[in-house]
Write an enzyme that holds these catalytic residues in place. Structure first.
Site, short mmCIF file in Angstrom:
data_model
loop_
_atom_site.label_atom_id
_atom_site.label_comp_id
_atom_site.label_asym_id
_atom_site.label_seq_id
_atom_site.Cartn_x
_atom_site.Cartn_y
_atom_site.Cartn_z
NE ARG A 121 -4.20 1.79 2.10
CZ ARG A 121 -4.47 2.74 2.99
NH1 ARG A 121 -3.73 2.89 4.07
NH2 ARG A 121 -5.51 3.53 2.81
CB ILE A 162 -5.88 5.31 -1.12
CG1 ILE A 162 -5.68 3.80 -1.24
CG2 ILE A 162 -5.26 5.82 0.16
CD1 ILE A 162 -4.20 3.38 -1.27
CB SER A 163 -10.75 2.46 0.08
OG SER A 163 -11.66 3.04 -0.81
CB ALA A 164 -9.81 2.19 5.33
#
Length: 189
Positions: free
Chosen positions: A10, A36-38
């Site tokens: 990530r 950016i999503s968790a």
């Protein structure tokens, strides 16, 4: 799921100034008003979609490509087509994915609410931005037996699983979420 996520570092999908927070379970800004999503949300969406080896997957909202990378591992010999409306993000995602060897991901620039009819039908569709309602073009691009996950709503949003069974479309509410809006012909104006 954890194995797939471990193969998508990530920290490579966030701006340099965010790298320190890359493995916190929170959404992070990636520029151009996008996030950016968790990691937990990526895991939930992938789990709900039940991506299988060999699946053809459409992603709406590439960002910098993290979610596409995770889905590409799950799809294996399949293919992930991802579409981003912000050219700068799409170009960066394309570069990052190539550098990391995610060769089964193809990045497009355009209106994700219209999908990619030239590559349809898809086994799975993942929408990483909230729509006012389920976009009909995306439903039409699902294979019979296909699944889509999509957040719906403007201020209060719910994540929906959409399953296409012949002419019937079934929807299942998977709970409250918070996403950036889907902007486009079948999204928010």
């Amino acid at each position: 799921m954890l194995d797939a996520m471990a193969k998508a570092p990530r920290h490579r999908f966030v701006p340099k100034e965010m790298e320190l927070y890359a493995y916190d379970d929170v959404p992070l800004p990636i520029g151009e008003g996008q996030t950016i999503s968790a990691p937990s949300m990526v895991a939930i969406m992938c789990d709900v979609l039940d991506i299988k080896e060999g699946n053809s997957v459409l992603e709406v909202g590439t960002g910098l490509g993290y979610h596409a990378a995770v889905m590409s591992v799950l799809a294996g010999s399949g293919k992930v087509y991802t579409i981003e409306r912000k050219a700068g993000l799409a170009e960066r995602a394309r570069r990052i994915l190539k550098e990391l060897g995610f060769n089964n991901v193809e990045v497009f620039i355009g209106d994700g609410s219209e999908g990619l009819p030239q590559y349809a039908p898809f086994d799975r569709i993942s929408v990483a931005c909230a729509a006012p309602e389920i976009p009909d073009p995306l439903v039409r691009q699902l294979k019979d037996g296909g699944k889509m996950v999509i957040p719906i709503g403007q201020y209060y949003q719910d994540l929906y699983l959409v399953e296409k069974c012949g002419d019937q479309v079934n929807t299942y509410n998977k709970g409250g979420v918070a996403f950036v809006p889907l902007v486009g012909k079948y999204g928010f104006k």
